[in-house]
Design an enzyme around this catalytic site. Structure first.
Site, mmCIF file in Angstrom:
data_model
loop_
_atom_site.group_PDB
_atom_site.id
_atom_site.type_symbol
_atom_site.label_atom_id
_atom_site.label_comp_id
_atom_site.label_asym_id
_atom_site.label_seq_id
_atom_site.Cartn_x
_atom_site.Cartn_y
_atom_site.Cartn_z
ATOM 1 N N TYR A 150 35.587 28.450 43.037
ATOM 2 C CA TYR A 150 37.048 28.439 43.167
ATOM 3 C C TYR A 150 38.056 27.544 42.032
ATOM 4 C CZ TYR A 150 34.446 27.506 47.120
ATOM 5 O OH TYR A 150 33.185 28.290 48.097
ATOM 6 N N HIS A 151 37.605 28.170 40.736
ATOM 7 C CA HIS A 151 38.935 27.758 39.971
ATOM 8 C C HIS A 151 39.063 29.039 39.004
ATOM 9 C CE1 HIS A 151 35.968 23.831 39.907
ATOM 10 N NE2 HIS A 151 36.754 24.280 41.332
#
Length: 551
Positions: free
Chosen positions: A467-468
């Site tokens: 999730y980056h």
């Protein structure tokens, strides 16, 4: 409707900028536009363990995007949760507070991002931070973003840290201090045991009559007068409206939606825009390019103990009293962020900084928790901190309400898979250390006797994002960069970008805190531009009472 400043997107960058700018320029009117709802009264947002529900499900507060089929993942479509609501992804993330490594920011400066070296950005990290441990050379204690130690630590999380030490890795009580390397418990963005989203930190509970928050409104495009950004077209309640900006427009919609909005507004690769019938205002080939994301692999292990969070009759009975404990005191299992512990490790001792990150969850987290398992267990995540693979974000439609095409191209550079294989070996050494091994258990998809080829196939079948996503509107000093070091969009005027899309490279850690830092720095840049004589018509605030207007 006219404002001095219009900010598109109430995520970590947008909320930070809106709150700081409203305080810095009380004579200026500011509109903060968010596609999703308010989140201040959402139980699943405010209760830390709610992350186990909001991340895996496409909800009002989560876009729940899917990628294109990924060749490196065996043709699977990856899952990309993104926050949709005031607070953005800080309202649905695991609340982990890390900044990356100082050398990451020095690298930005070497790439032409003047003013973004570690010595430049550290003051903004400290300004944002309200660390309950107190202030020192590395930390601030007076900032709005509350940073705290976890109020609950699962026994298996403690065993993980001890097992990692037994495997030869040093303990570290502060990943944001003098040395990032080591294993330990993460600090979290929580206040009184509840999520401290960036909205809670910078917006909610504050009185600012010059700041108007417009929710449930999707921005369709930026309007230009010649090449000057002059307004935005939005749709809410089925009605299209135009909002005008007297000073600047700021895009803070994130690494996926910001490049999408630029392209829908005529800024992007010319041929791609023309293929969707969009008139080209400025040919910017790098818009939507250079997508970088942390690719992650998880080893899941089922155990007979009910100490980890899980699904069983005994586990449910144990959990019920925890709701009362959390409601009354903000403590107990429900104050856990699930990913309580982890670490930053080097695959080779000669490296100048860690290249792998661990997240330990005292729960069976499989496929972003979208695949549920009966029973109890734990999960050890390992991700590649500086992947070499590069992906793209492109348009599926000229309509900004249609999800963009997200193609991370995971493992398109085979060196990422090679490093993740080594990371999985390190994870296994930790799992085999006495503090965890003595509790036994059975792994879901892996086993100790796997050959390297089998491990590679398992990784390809189960790896995905942690999730980056960043860098789709990268900052730089070169002509092809989308924004300059003042975050101004090249080729036009009156338009900036303030979110993770401007990061020129992916930092070695979780990206929420660095995005807050970008928002803090942007508020100063814009405030200086205003005080230096930027021509702005006199502000005409709407009559909204004493508090921030919640439109």
């Amino acid at each position: 409707m006219q404002y001095d400043y219009i900010i598109v997107g109430a995520g970590s960058g947008g909320c930070t900028l809106a709150g700081r700018l409203a305080d810095r320029c009380p004579d200026a009117t500011i509109a903060l536009i968010e596609a999703g709802p308010h989140t201040d009264r959402n139980l699943l947002v405010n209760m830390p363990t709610g992350v186990a529900v909001v991340v895996p499900n496409k909800l009002k507060t989560n876009y729940g995007y899917l990628t294109t089929p990924q060749r490196g993942l065996g043709g699977r479509r990856g899952y990309q949760p993104r926050g949709r609501g005031v607070g953005g992804s800080s309202a649905i993330n695991a609340m982990i507070y890390t900044r990356g490594h100082p050398l990451d920011y020095d690298e930005w400066a070497r790439m032409g991002c003047e003013g973004w070296a570690w010595s430049d950005v550290l003051p903004y990290f400290r300004r944002a931070e309200g660390n309950e441990r107190g202030a020192d050379a590395w930390h601030g204690d007076a900032g709005p973003l509350t940073v705290s130690d976890l109020r609950f630590q699962n026994p298996f999380s403690k065993r993980f840290v001890q097992a990692a030490v037994e495997a030869g890795y040093k303990p570290n009580s502060d990943f944001n201090g003098a040395d990032q390397e080591g294993v330990g418990f993460y600090q979290v963005t929580q206040r009184d045991g509840r999520r401290c989203s960036v909205a809670r930190a910078y917006l909610y509970g504050r009185q600012r009559p010059n700041l108007h928050i417009i929710t449930d409104a999707t921005v369709l495009r930026v309007k230009f007068n010649g090449k000057h950004a002059s307004g935005v077209e939005i749709v809410r309640g089925g009605r299209t409206e135009m909002l005008e900006a007297r000073a600047e427009i700021v895009l803070a919609a994130g690494a996926f939606n910001t490049p999408q909005l630029l392209m829908c507004s005529g800024i992007g690769p010319a041929a791609h825009l023309q293929s969707h019938g969009i008139a080209v205002l400025h040919d910017a080939p790098d818009v939507g390019q250079n997508l970088i994301d942390h690719v992650d692999f998880t080893i899941n292990k089922r155990v007979s103990s009910i100490e980890p969070t899980g699904f069983s009759l005994r586990g449910i009975a144990r959990m019920l009293p925890q709701f009362v404990t959390f409601a009354r005191h903000g403590r107990g299992m429900l104050s856990s962020n699930v990913a309580e512990a982890g670490g930053f490790l080097k695959s080779r001792p000669t490296l100048d900084r860690p290249d792998l990150q661990l997240h330990f969850c005292a729960a069976l987290v499989d496929d972003h928790n979208r695949r549920m398992h009966w029973g109890h267990g734990y999960s050890l995540h390992v991700c590649v901190l500086r992947p070499r693979s590069r992906g793209t974000v492109t348009l599926a439609s000229r309509d900004a309400r249609v999800a963009p095409v997200i193609d991370p191209r995971f493992f398109s550079d085979s060196r990422d898979l090679d490093l993740l294989v080594e990371g999985a070996r390190i994870a296994r050494r930790i799992l085999d250390a006495p503090s965890l091994a003595l509790h036994g258990g059975k792994e879901l998809y892996t086993h100790a006797g796997q050959s390297e080829q089998e491990l590679r196939q398992t990784i390809a079948g189960h790896a995905d994002t942690i999730y980056h996503p960043v860098a789709t509107c990268r900052m730089g000093g070169d002509a092809r960069s989308v924004v300059d070091p003042q975050l101004r969009v090249r080729g036009v005027t009156g338009l900036r970008i303030v979110d993770a899309s401007v990061m020129p490279t992916l930092i070695g850690g979780n990206t929420n805190s660095p995005t807050v830092m970008i928002g803090e720095r942007a508020a100063e840049l814009i405030g200086h531009a205003r005080s230096d004589g930027q021509r702005v018509a006199p502000a005409r605030p709407e009559k909204t009472g004493a508090a921030t207007s919640l439109l």
